[in-house]
Design a protein around this motif. Structure first.
Motif, PDB file in Angstrom:
ATOM      1  N   THR A 171       0.852  -1.187   0.000  1.00  0.00           N
ATOM      2  CA  THR A 171       0.000   0.000   0.000  1.00  0.00           C
ATOM      3  C   THR A 171       0.886   1.234   0.000  1.00  0.00           C
ATOM      4  O   THR A 171       2.113   1.127   0.126  1.00  0.00           O
ATOM      5  CB  THR A 171      -0.914   0.026   1.243  1.00  0.00           C
ATOM      6  OG1 THR A 171      -0.095   0.130   2.409  1.00  0.00           O
ATOM      7  CG2 THR A 171      -1.763  -1.230   1.335  1.00  0.00           C
ATOM      8  N   ASP A 172       0.270   2.406  -0.113  1.00  0.00           N
ATOM      9  CA  ASP A 172       1.042   3.648  -0.065  1.00  0.00           C
ATOM     10  C   ASP A 172       1.804   3.785   1.244  1.00  0.00           C
ATOM     11  O   ASP A 172       2.884   4.353   1.288  1.00  0.00           O
ATOM     12  CB  ASP A 172       0.120   4.855  -0.254  1.00  0.00           C
ATOM     13  CG  ASP A 172      -0.419   4.937  -1.673  1.00  0.00           C
ATOM     14  OD1 ASP A 172       0.199   4.334  -2.578  1.00  0.00           O
ATOM     15  OD2 ASP A 172      -1.450   5.592  -1.876  1.00  0.00           O
ATOM     16  N   GLY A 173       1.239   3.255   2.316  1.00  0.00           N
ATOM     17  CA  GLY A 173       1.877   3.358   3.624  1.00  0.00           C
ATOM     18  C   GLY A 173       2.873   2.254   3.913  1.00  0.00           C
ATOM     19  O   GLY A 173       3.448   2.208   4.991  1.00  0.00           O
ATOM     20  N   GLY A 174       3.067   1.338   2.986  1.00  0.00           N
ATOM     21  CA  GLY A 174       4.006   0.244   3.211  1.00  0.00           C
ATOM     22  C   GLY A 174       3.352  -1.090   2.938  1.00  0.00           C
ATOM     23  O   GLY A 174       2.599  -1.249   1.980  1.00  0.00           O
ATOM     24  N   LEU A 175       3.601  -2.030   3.802  1.00  0.00           N
ATOM     25  CA  LEU A 175       3.052  -3.370   3.663  1.00  0.00           C
ATOM     26  C   LEU A 175       1.988  -3.628   4.719  1.00  0.00           C
ATOM     27  O   LEU A 175       2.112  -3.193   5.855  1.00  0.00           O
ATOM     28  CB  LEU A 175       4.162  -4.418   3.814  1.00  0.00           C
ATOM     29  CG  LEU A 175       5.247  -4.405   2.748  1.00  0.00           C
ATOM     30  CD1 LEU A 175       6.370  -5.360   3.136  1.00  0.00           C
ATOM     31  CD2 LEU A 175       4.674  -4.788   1.410  1.00  0.00           C
ATOM     32  N   THR A 176       0.964  -4.339   4.325  1.00  0.00           N
ATOM     33  CA  THR A 176      -0.050  -4.779   5.276  1.00  0.00           C
ATOM     34  C   THR A 176      -0.325  -6.252   5.034  1.00  0.00           C
ATOM     35  O   THR A 176      -0.200  -6.742   3.906  1.00  0.00           O
ATOM     36  CB  THR A 176      -1.381  -3.997   5.120  1.00  0.00           C
ATOM     37  OG1 THR A 176      -1.893  -4.190   3.804  1.00  0.00           O
ATOM     38  CG2 THR A 176      -1.192  -2.523   5.408  1.00  0.00           C
ATOM     39  N   LYS A 177      -0.667  -6.939   6.093  1.00  0.00           N
ATOM     40  CA  LYS A 177      -1.042  -8.342   5.981  1.00  0.00           C
ATOM     41  C   LYS A 177      -2.549  -8.413   6.138  1.00  0.00           C
ATOM     42  O   LYS A 177      -3.122  -7.853   7.062  1.00  0.00           O
ATOM     43  CB  LYS A 177      -0.376  -9.181   7.066  1.00  0.00           C
ATOM     44  CG  LYS A 177      -0.738 -10.643   6.964  1.00  0.00           C
ATOM     45  CD  LYS A 177      -0.055 -11.455   8.060  1.00  0.00           C
ATOM     46  CE  LYS A 177      -0.479 -12.885   7.956  1.00  0.00           C
ATOM     47  NZ  LYS A 177      -1.397 -13.269   9.003  1.00  0.00           N
TER      48      LYS A 177
END
Length: 181
Positions: free
Chosen positions: A100-106
């Motif tokens: 995502t724009d904010g980094g990684l998400t699980k």
């Protein structure tokens, strides 16, 4: 049409049927129920057909039978347990990493079509409730003709909703005390 929500999801499913109506009678009303469950169910948007609602109704009956048995301290019917397990297996969950724009998400994803994903989530909610020691505290509403069940946060809770059945009982008591002659 009012329906009770806010209990554990499995109880909300069982509570989709009442004395005078059934949320699963029409796709529109069921869609409204799904909208009110936002945040608890994912990737299950409608519309659903009458046949789909029949399948959800079958799962609800199995969940209701299992919950009723657990409330009584009995072993749930094997058929109910099997149906809940089958629904969970039909759309298994798996973890997925997203950029995502904010980094990684699980996040969690599910295989299967929309109906299978819905049934799996409802079945998992039932399994979570049925294996929770608190399930033995599930109570039936003491309101006249009410079919709702709930998991009381307070041991003195007697009604599915203080605004619905609780108020009806209090009004009836008041009427009985003050009725004239």
């Amino acid at each position: 049409m009012e329906f009770l929500i806010g209990e554990p999801l499995a109880l909300d499913l069982v509570n989709t049927r009442a004395q005078d109506f059934d949320v699963l009678d029409t796709p529109e009303v069921f869609g409204n129920w799904l909208d009110r469950q936002a945040g608890r169910l994912t990737s299950v948007g409608g519309p659903y057909t009458a046949d789909d609602l029949g399948v959800v109704r079958e799962l609800r009956a199995h969940v209701a039978a299992a919950v009723d048995a657990v409330r009584r301290g009995e072993r749930p019917p094997g058929e109910a347990v099997g149906a809940i397990n089958d629904a969970m297996r039909a759309a298994p969950a798996y973890g997925q990493l997203d950029v995502t724009d904010g980094g990684l998400t699980k996040g969690a994803r599910r295989d299967g079509d929309r109906l299978a994903r819905l049934l799996a989530q409802l079945a998992e909610a039932a399994a979570d409730l049925l294996t929770d020691p608190a399930a033995s505290r599930i109570r039936a509403c003491e309101g006249p003709r009410c079919l709702m069940i709930f998991l009381p946060a307070h041991p003195r809770r007697r009604w599915c909703s203080p605004e619905l059945c609780g108020n009806r009982v209090r009004v009836a008591r008041h009427y009985q005390r003050h009725k004239t002659g």
